[in-house]
Design an enzyme around this catalytic site. Structure first.
Site, mmCIF file in Angstrom:
data_model
loop_
_atom_site.group_PDB
_atom_site.id
_atom_site.type_symbol
_atom_site.label_atom_id
_atom_site.label_comp_id
_atom_site.label_asym_id
_atom_site.label_seq_id
_atom_site.Cartn_x
_atom_site.Cartn_y
_atom_site.Cartn_z
ATOM 1 N N ASP A 186 -39.894 -39.335 -69.601
ATOM 2 C CA ASP A 186 -39.294 -38.794 -70.822
ATOM 3 C C ASP A 186 -37.807 -39.174 -70.801
ATOM 4 O O ASP A 186 -37.054 -38.711 -69.925
ATOM 5 C CB ASP A 186 -39.477 -37.268 -70.803
ATOM 6 C CG ASP A 186 -38.794 -36.583 -71.969
ATOM 7 O OD1 ASP A 186 -38.048 -37.233 -72.728
ATOM 8 O OD2 ASP A 186 -38.996 -35.361 -72.093
ATOM 9 N N VAL A 246 -39.385 -40.320 -80.480
ATOM 10 C CA VAL A 246 -38.324 -40.212 -79.474
ATOM 11 C C VAL A 246 -37.012 -39.740 -80.126
ATOM 12 O O VAL A 246 -36.220 -39.019 -79.501
ATOM 13 C CB VAL A 246 -38.175 -41.543 -78.699
ATOM 14 C CG1 VAL A 246 -37.601 -42.654 -79.548
ATOM 15 C CG2 VAL A 246 -37.372 -41.341 -77.425
ATOM 16 N N ASP A 247 -36.813 -40.097 -81.376
ATOM 17 C CA ASP A 247 -35.620 -39.664 -82.123
ATOM 18 C C ASP A 247 -35.574 -38.126 -82.199
ATOM 19 O O ASP A 247 -34.545 -37.492 -81.883
ATOM 20 C CB ASP A 247 -35.704 -40.293 -83.529
ATOM 21 C CG ASP A 247 -34.412 -40.211 -84.322
ATOM 22 O OD1 ASP A 247 -33.409 -39.757 -83.773
ATOM 23 O OD2 ASP A 247 -34.440 -40.620 -85.498
ATOM 24 N N VAL A 267 -44.159 -45.166 -84.578
ATOM 25 C CA VAL A 267 -44.323 -45.041 -86.033
ATOM 26 C C VAL A 267 -44.087 -46.371 -86.758
ATOM 27 O O VAL A 267 -44.677 -46.616 -87.810
ATOM 28 C CB VAL A 267 -43.325 -43.983 -86.568
ATOM 29 C CG1 VAL A 267 -43.397 -43.857 -88.078
ATOM 30 C CG2 VAL A 267 -43.602 -42.629 -85.951
HETATM 31 N N1 AR6 Z 1 -39.197 -40.580 -74.042
HETATM 32 C C1 AR6 Z 1 -39.519 -41.891 -74.071
HETATM 33 N N2 AR6 Z 1 -40.288 -42.447 -75.019
HETATM 34 C C2 AR6 Z 1 -40.754 -41.636 -75.991
HETATM 35 C C3 AR6 Z 1 -40.462 -40.254 -76.056
HETATM 36 C C4 AR6 Z 1 -39.633 -39.726 -75.022
HETATM 37 N N3 AR6 Z 1 -39.284 -38.434 -74.983
HETATM 38 N N4 AR6 Z 1 -41.086 -39.730 -77.159
HETATM 39 C C5 AR6 Z 1 -41.759 -40.740 -77.750
HETATM 40 N N5 AR6 Z 1 -41.569 -41.888 -77.046
HETATM 41 P P1 AR6 Z 1 -41.203 -43.867 -82.092
HETATM 42 P P2 AR6 Z 1 -40.293 -46.236 -83.630
HETATM 43 C C6 AR6 Z 1 -42.098 -43.243 -77.294
HETATM 44 O O1 AR6 Z 1 -42.254 -43.613 -83.115
HETATM 45 O O2 AR6 Z 1 -41.637 -46.854 -83.607
HETATM 46 C C7 AR6 Z 1 -38.695 -41.764 -85.866
HETATM 47 O O3 AR6 Z 1 -39.161 -40.859 -86.819
HETATM 48 C C8 AR6 Z 1 -43.321 -43.404 -78.163
HETATM 49 O O4 AR6 Z 1 -44.500 -43.051 -77.437
HETATM 50 O O5 AR6 Z 1 -40.414 -42.733 -81.587
HETATM 51 O O6 AR6 Z 1 -39.094 -47.120 -83.328
HETATM 52 C C9 AR6 Z 1 -37.364 -42.407 -86.251
HETATM 53 O O7 AR6 Z 1 -36.532 -41.494 -86.939
HETATM 54 C C10 AR6 Z 1 -43.267 -44.912 -78.439
HETATM 55 O O8 AR6 Z 1 -43.794 -45.631 -77.324
HETATM 56 O O9 AR6 Z 1 -40.124 -44.971 -82.637
HETATM 57 C C11 AR6 Z 1 -37.784 -43.545 -87.123
HETATM 58 O O10 AR6 Z 1 -38.009 -43.139 -88.456
HETATM 59 C C12 AR6 Z 1 -41.764 -45.182 -78.533
HETATM 60 O O11 AR6 Z 1 -41.125 -44.011 -77.980
HETATM 61 C C13 AR6 Z 1 -39.093 -43.997 -86.497
HETATM 62 O O12 AR6 Z 1 -39.613 -42.868 -85.814
HETATM 63 C C14 AR6 Z 1 -41.230 -45.404 -79.930
HETATM 64 O O13 AR6 Z 1 -41.935 -44.609 -80.878
HETATM 65 C C15 AR6 Z 1 -38.883 -45.100 -85.483
HETATM 66 O O14 AR6 Z 1 -40.122 -45.596 -85.065
#
Ligand code: AR6
Length: 172
Positions: A11, A34-35, A121
């Protein structure tokens, strides 16, 4: 040469590094994935600073403090939304990694942790994204001998496997 690139599962909000990177959107005002996790862990001061930045273009990067996070800074980069591969997505993803590292480095950060940008996403194909990420990080490390450590923090097994596989291609 001492190893400076690491791939781990975990994480990213728990990483006590100079900068963690946030897979943000162009508003920089938070979201899911992650955001959302980074904003929850950092507290409302992070959103307050983000409001002063007036957004960020896809592939570019902006830095804030880390507030309640163990990380000193957060580098926010909106990765590309996958639109089928003919809208410059590969170049934009490379830009996100390179510009995040550059902004971090220019602000004195020497230990940086990344999540897998755009593969949640935003639906960028995982294996393709992993190859771009690994290649761009390794190139940056070659060009910046004083960058101490860059870690890919993979949240799930499938992501971890994809980055390990990509790294093996480049490091073998
Ligand atoms: N630590 C590490 N990785 C993580 C965590 C964490 N705590 N939580 C999720 N992930 P995403 P995107 C992973 O959807 O595709 C947001 O709404 C997750 O499993 O977070 O770049 C933003 O505001 C995946 O492998 O980011 C944007 O609108 C990775 O992080 C949009 O999502 C990225 O997934 C960005 O989409």
């Amino acid at each position: 040469m001492k190893q400076r690139f690491f791939i781990e599962q975990g994480d990213i909000t728990t990483y006590a590094v100079d900068a963690i990177v946030n897979a943000a959107n162009t508003t920089l005002l938070g979201g899911g994935g992650v955001d959302g996790a980074i904003h929850r862990a950092a507290g409302p001061e992070l959103l307050a600073e983000c409001r002063t930045l007036h957004g960020c273009k896809t592939g570019e990067a902006k830095i804030t403090r880390g507030y309640r996070l163990p990380a000193k800074h957060v580098v926010h980069t909106p990765g590309p939304i996958w639109r089928g591969g003919h809208a410059g997505e590969e170049q934009l993803l490379e830009n996100s990694y390179r510009n995040s590292l550059t902004v971090a480095w220019e602000n004195g950060c020497r230990t940086v942790a990344f999540p897998s940008i755009s593969t949640g996403v935003y639906h960028f194909p995982l294996e393709q994204a992993a190859r771009i990420a690994v290649r761009t990080i390794l190139d940056f490390l070659d060009e910046h001998p004083d960058m101490e450590r860059v870690t890919m923090v993979c949240f799930d097994d499938q992501t971890h496997w994809a980055y390990d596989t990509a790294a093996r291609e480049f490091l073998d």
